[in-house]
Design a protein around this motif. Structure first.
Motif, PDB file in Angstrom:
ATOM      1  N   PHE A 179      34.153  40.316  41.150  1.00  0.00           N
ATOM      2  CA  PHE A 179      34.180  39.784  39.793  1.00  0.00           C
ATOM      3  C   PHE A 179      35.501  40.066  39.081  1.00  0.00           C
ATOM      4  O   PHE A 179      36.005  39.230  38.312  1.00  0.00           O
ATOM      5  N   TYR A 180      36.084  41.232  39.324  1.00  0.00           N
ATOM      6  CA  TYR A 180      37.294  41.636  38.607  1.00  0.00           C
ATOM      7  C   TYR A 180      38.558  41.053  39.232  1.00  0.00           C
ATOM      8  O   TYR A 180      39.467  40.629  38.511  1.00  0.00           O
ATOM      9  N   THR A 181      38.608  41.014  40.547  1.00  0.00           N
ATOM     10  CA  THR A 181      39.779  40.380  41.170  1.00  0.00           C
ATOM     11  C   THR A 181      39.833  38.903  40.808  1.00  0.00           C
ATOM     12  O   THR A 181      40.918  38.324  40.696  1.00  0.00           O
ATOM     13  N   ALA A 182      38.668  38.300  40.626  1.00  0.00           N
ATOM     14  CA  ALA A 182      38.617  36.873  40.293  1.00  0.00           C
ATOM     15  C   ALA A 182      39.201  36.584  38.918  1.00  0.00           C
ATOM     16  O   ALA A 182      39.563  35.441  38.629  1.00  0.00           O
ATOM     17  N   GLN A 183      39.305  37.610  38.075  1.00  0.00           N
ATOM     18  CA  GLN A 183      39.885  37.424  36.741  1.00  0.00           C
ATOM     19  C   GLN A 183      41.391  37.693  36.725  1.00  0.00           C
ATOM     20  O   GLN A 183      42.025  37.601  35.673  1.00  0.00           O
ATOM     21  N   LEU A 184      41.934  38.023  37.883  1.00  0.00           N
ATOM     22  CA  LEU A 184      43.361  38.355  37.976  1.00  0.00           C
ATOM     23  C   LEU A 184      44.104  37.374  38.888  1.00  0.00           C
ATOM     24  O   LEU A 184      45.191  37.688  39.378  1.00  0.00           O
ATOM     25  N   HIS A 185      43.540  36.205  39.089  1.00  0.00           N
ATOM     26  CA  HIS A 185      44.157  35.239  39.992  1.00  0.00           C
ATOM     27  C   HIS A 185      45.556  34.877  39.504  1.00  0.00           C
ATOM     28  O   HIS A 185      45.756  34.485  38.352  1.00  0.00           O
ATOM     29  N   GLY A 186      46.535  35.034  40.372  1.00  0.00           N
ATOM     30  CA  GLY A 186      47.915  34.697  40.032  1.00  0.00           C
ATOM     31  C   GLY A 186      48.599  35.693  39.130  1.00  0.00           C
ATOM     32  O   GLY A 186      49.737  35.466  38.692  1.00  0.00           O
ATOM     33  N   MET A 187      47.936  36.825  38.833  1.00  0.00           N
ATOM     34  CA  MET A 187      48.498  37.804  37.902  1.00  0.00           C
ATOM     35  C   MET A 187      48.992  39.076  38.591  1.00  0.00           C
ATOM     36  O   MET A 187      49.576  39.939  37.940  1.00  0.00           O
TER      37      MET A 187
END
Length: 259
Positions: free
Chosen positions: A137-145
């Protein structure tokens, strides 16, 4: 300077500096409460606003030798880009700490705040061949970041700065390989939100990998999650609500950081 920053004796200080000191000191105590400490090491730095410095690049940093639970608004050090102490503090600056921060603050206009940690989960993922994987869930909010920077040893050499900046390439969540985590942002709460999400992603990954193979998240879903996640967005508070809630917890435990 050891007077409480909300007393008349501190009125000669610019209010914007006073506010920056209080917020940063509170952040050190939040890190301590969360267990994001590494003895007397690691740093959170904030650039003072031009209203305080007249356009010069000046920063606040923790005194080297103090645990995060000992940091207060008044004992934070004011330094320049070379790490020179400008306010006559009783403690020195750790050169290994500010080398990385200086490069980021000096060259990324939006890097108002820089945070660096050596948490177990963060260092573990930094040491992993595949790094942070898009599986929760958390890695999915950091896509491209998320950016990566290869380990070059203890960060005391200024010539690493250009290579670090090239590795970062404008991305605010940074994994320093074999070393730890770093985040930077336009405000302290925004930077905290980025680092907290990165830290949480590492914790979940470490727990998942201990049990078996993880389920990957597709690129389209991750892109949508990052777009829908508003906690980094200045138009939606950029983490201020979460950070303020944690400061209230700190205040209930010990508000001596205000000294």
């Amino acid at each position: 300077m050891n007077t409480r920053l909300d007393t008349p004796d501190a009125t000669l200080m610019h209010p914007d500096e006073r506010a920056a000191r209080l917020q940063l000191a509170a952040c050190y105590r939040v890190f301590a409460m969360l267990g994001w400490t590494e003895m007397i090491y690691n740093h959170i730095t904030v650039r003072l606003p031009d209203s305080v410095t007249g356009g010069q690049k000046q920063f606040l940093i923790n005194p080297f030798g103090l645990h995060y639970t000992e940091v207060t608004a008044s004992n934070l050090l004011k330094i320049d880009l070379e790490g020179n102490v400008l306010d006559g503090g009783a403690f020195p600056v750790n050169p290994a700490g500010f080398t990385v921060h200086a490069a980021i603050h000096d060259n990324l206009p939006d890097a108002h705040c820089v945070m660096h940690t050596h948490t177990t989960a963060g260092v573990a993922v930094a040491c992993l061949q595949g790094g942070l994987q898009q599986t929760n869930f958390y890695t999915a909010q950091l896509h491209g970041m998320v950016a990566y920077h290869d380990f070059e040893g203890i960060t005391i050499h200024a010539d690493e700065g250009p290579r670090l900046l090239k590795s970062i390439d404008g991305k605010p969540a940074v994994i320093l390989r074999n070393h730890g985590l770093l985040a930077w942002g336009q405000t302290l709460p925004q930077t905290f939100a980025i680092l907290w999400t990165l830290q949480r992603a590492c914790e979940i990954q470490m727990a998942t990998f201990s049990m078996g193979q993880a389920i990957p998240i597709g690129e389209d879903v991750a892109q949508r999650c990052t777009r829908d996640a508003l906690q980094f967005n200045p138009n939606h508070g950029a983490g201020r609500d979460v950070f303020d809630a944690l400061v209230r917890q700190v205040d209930r435990i010990d508000d001596s950081y205000k000294n």
